[in-house]
Every structure is written in C-alpha cells, then in structure tokens.
Design a protein around this motif. Sequence first.
Motif, short mmCIF file in Angstrom:
data_model
loop_
_atom_site.label_atom_id
_atom_site.label_comp_id
_atom_site.label_asym_id
_atom_site.label_seq_id
_atom_site.Cartn_x
_atom_site.Cartn_y
_atom_site.Cartn_z
N ASN A 11 -14.21 -46.01 -24.01
CA ASN A 11 -14.05 -46.20 -22.57
C ASN A 11 -13.54 -47.61 -22.33
O ASN A 11 -14.31 -48.56 -22.38
CB ASN A 11 -15.38 -45.98 -21.85
N PRO A 12 -12.23 -47.77 -22.06
CA PRO A 12 -11.70 -49.13 -21.90
C PRO A 12 -12.22 -49.84 -20.66
O PRO A 12 -12.09 -51.04 -20.54
CB PRO A 12 -10.19 -48.90 -21.79
N LEU A 13 -12.80 -49.11 -19.74
CA LEU A 13 -13.30 -49.72 -18.52
C LEU A 13 -14.81 -49.93 -18.57
O LEU A 13 -15.47 -50.01 -17.55
CB LEU A 13 -12.93 -48.85 -17.31
N ASP A 14 -15.34 -50.06 -19.76
CA ASP A 14 -16.78 -50.21 -19.98
C ASP A 14 -17.19 -51.68 -19.87
O ASP A 14 -17.93 -52.19 -20.69
CB ASP A 14 -17.14 -49.65 -21.35
N LEU A 15 -16.69 -52.37 -18.85
CA LEU A 15 -16.94 -53.79 -18.68
C LEU A 15 -17.78 -53.99 -17.42
O LEU A 15 -17.44 -53.50 -16.35
CB LEU A 15 -15.61 -54.53 -18.53
N SER A 16 -18.88 -54.70 -17.57
CA SER A 16 -19.75 -54.94 -16.41
C SER A 16 -19.08 -55.90 -15.44
O SER A 16 -18.23 -56.70 -15.82
CB SER A 16 -21.09 -55.50 -16.86
#
Length: 97
Positions: A11-16
């Motif tokens: 998931n490339p958008l797994d950034l807090s």
Amino acid sequence: MPTVVDIQDVNPLDLSEELFHKYKAGTKPTGFVEQEEACELRRLVSTLIPLTIYDFLDGRRINGNGFFRGSLTDAFLFNSVFEGLHLSYEFSIVKIL
C-alpha cells in the motif's frame, strides 16, 4: 523473461499524517529519529521497490514534477544526471572550504 512482481500486499499510501507533515518538502530536522520511526521509514521505502519494478516491467509512463519524462527508463536516466549535478556542486563546495 522478467517476472511480474506481486504487489497485492503493498500500500503506497500507508503513510501516517504525522510522518507526512514531519518529512514533507520544506521541513527541517528537529531532532534525532527514534529507532521505531527509522524502522517504519525503512519499511515504507522498501515497499516502493516492488512497485517501481512492477511499473518498470509494465512499461508505465510517468508524469513527474509538472513535465513529461516518457518512461521509467527516461526517469532513471534523468535522475542519474540530476544527482550527478548535486555531487558536482558538493565537490565544488568542498574545494572552496
């Protein structure tokens, strides 16, 4: 024949939000990075490798920084030249000092 990378678990958008705001463009270091945060950053960066391989093998075209580069191969070549410019500036600064 190259193999296609399975990216179902990536998931490339797994950034807090916290990490995003801490490291987004224009920010400056505010202190030391804890080991837990360093491990999280390493995990996030390593998830980009299979995505890049998948995009490269798929022949995807990219649009980056507001202008068209064509393919990932073109982007890799451009990046090498761009980083070479950074390195030459760094060597020039060292000579001045």
